[in-house]
Design a protein around this motif. Sequence first.
Motif, PDB file in Angstrom:
ATOM      1  N   LEU A  75      73.010  93.889  11.963  1.00 35.82           N
ATOM      2  CA  LEU A  75      73.493  93.628  13.322  1.00 35.82           C
ATOM      3  C   LEU A  75      72.529  92.724  14.082  1.00 35.82           C
ATOM      4  O   LEU A  75      72.960  91.843  14.848  1.00 35.82           O
ATOM      5  CB  LEU A  75      73.684  94.946  14.077  1.00 35.82           C
ATOM      6  CG  LEU A  75      74.934  95.747  13.721  1.00 35.82           C
ATOM      7  CD1 LEU A  75      74.868  97.140  14.339  1.00 35.82           C
ATOM      8  CD2 LEU A  75      76.191  95.026  14.193  1.00 35.82           C
ATOM      9  N   GLN A  80      73.584  90.584  17.462  1.00 33.76           N
ATOM     10  CA  GLN A  80      74.030  91.701  18.292  1.00 33.76           C
ATOM     11  C   GLN A  80      72.854  92.668  18.508  1.00 33.76           C
ATOM     12  O   GLN A  80      72.884  93.817  18.048  1.00 33.76           O
ATOM     13  CB  GLN A  80      75.210  92.416  17.629  1.00 33.76           C
ATOM     14  CG  GLN A  80      76.422  91.531  17.421  1.00 33.76           C
ATOM     15  CD  GLN A  80      77.578  92.279  16.783  1.00 33.76           C
ATOM     16  OE1 GLN A  80      77.928  93.392  17.176  1.00 33.76           O
ATOM     17  NE2 GLN A  80      78.181  91.673  15.782  1.00 33.76           N
ATOM     18  N   GLU A  83      73.437  96.282  20.131  1.00 32.39           N
ATOM     19  CA  GLU A  83      74.056  97.214  19.188  1.00 32.39           C
ATOM     20  C   GLU A  83      73.031  97.682  18.157  1.00 32.39           C
ATOM     21  O   GLU A  83      72.976  98.861  17.809  1.00 32.39           O
ATOM     22  CB  GLU A  83      75.229  96.531  18.479  1.00 32.39           C
ATOM     23  CG  GLU A  83      76.515  96.519  19.265  1.00 32.39           C
ATOM     24  CD  GLU A  83      77.120  97.904  19.407  1.00 32.39           C
ATOM     25  OE1 GLU A  83      77.075  98.683  18.441  1.00 32.39           O
ATOM     26  OE2 GLU A  83      77.609  98.221  20.511  1.00 32.39           O
ATOM     27  N   ALA A  86      70.551 100.261  19.639  1.00 30.81           N
ATOM     28  CA  ALA A  86      71.112 101.605  19.742  1.00 30.81           C
ATOM     29  C   ALA A  86      71.126 102.289  18.378  1.00 30.81           C
ATOM     30  O   ALA A  86      70.820 103.488  18.269  1.00 30.81           O
ATOM     31  CB  ALA A  86      72.520 101.534  20.328  1.00 30.81           C
ATOM     32  N   ARG A  87      71.456 101.532  17.318  1.00 29.70           N
ATOM     33  CA  ARG A  87      71.482 102.118  15.969  1.00 29.70           C
ATOM     34  C   ARG A  87      70.080 102.516  15.522  1.00 29.70           C
ATOM     35  O   ARG A  87      69.893 103.564  14.905  1.00 29.70           O
ATOM     36  CB  ARG A  87      72.074 101.126  14.969  1.00 29.70           C
ATOM     37  CG  ARG A  87      73.435 100.560  15.334  1.00 29.70           C
ATOM     38  CD  ARG A  87      74.575 101.533  15.149  1.00 29.70           C
ATOM     39  NE  ARG A  87      75.842 100.965  15.594  1.00 29.70           N
ATOM     40  CZ  ARG A  87      76.735 100.399  14.809  1.00 29.70           C
ATOM     41  NH1 ARG A  87      76.515 100.321  13.510  1.00 29.70           N
ATOM     42  NH2 ARG A  87      77.858  99.921  15.293  1.00 29.70           N
TER      43      ARG A  87
END
Length: 257
Positions: A75, A80, A83, A86-87
């Motif tokens: 990602l 991104q 995103e 957060a992962r």
Amino acid sequence: MNSRLQPLAFLLCLPLLMATGTSVRAQTVESAQETEYHDCMRLARIDPGAAFERALSWQDLGGGVPARHCEAVALMMLGQPAEAAARFEELAKAMPDTTPAEIVADVMAHAGIAWMDAGDLDRARAAQTAALDIYPDSPAILVDRAMVLSQQSHFWEAIDDLNRSIELDPTDPAAFALRASAYRFVEAEGLALEDANRALSIDPDQPEALLERGILLRLKGDLAGARKDWLHLIEMHDGRPAAELARRNLEKLDVKE
């Protein structure tokens, strides 16, 4: 791929495998998982879209922590970063209690790098601070947080982190280069030049150190020295952000002359 987003020490971040047969079988499964992880991470650099899909499929097959890590890195490479951040944070919190603190801290620090790329410096700093709470003696994470602190104009706090990082690892030219920049912003130009020279004594081609020393030499009136550093930087690292800044500084220098 960002040098801080390379494969982690794979066998350390895997949960303990429950051997269902002979030890040879367990070792075979472990080896296959390790190969899959490194293949996925290499693919993230070459074709991040394909790596993302591969990581999702691998998770369905029980890829666990390594598959989720590859997914987040993919990602990042797909542009991104929020995103991905957060992962990374979710992954760090979900890692088994048996995972070494250094590995958990690295994953949380990856979240900080991703938040920084996303332009959310407050969340980047929070993630890096959380990483250092887990593993305080990581020179790399201290440098990561110092980068954010510098971007937030908290230069003395950045210098504190860099002092500690350099104590832990006095061979990292990037730490000296960043501290040189922070010293310049607090008007300690003598210390800044000393650090830029130390960085370049370790790595004569270190891009940020060449940029910084050029700026410091220009401030001292040594325009020839500044030009030499910036031209060398462009020659060695054309296309990198530091080289682009050097090119702009050279253009300003040429206009004045």
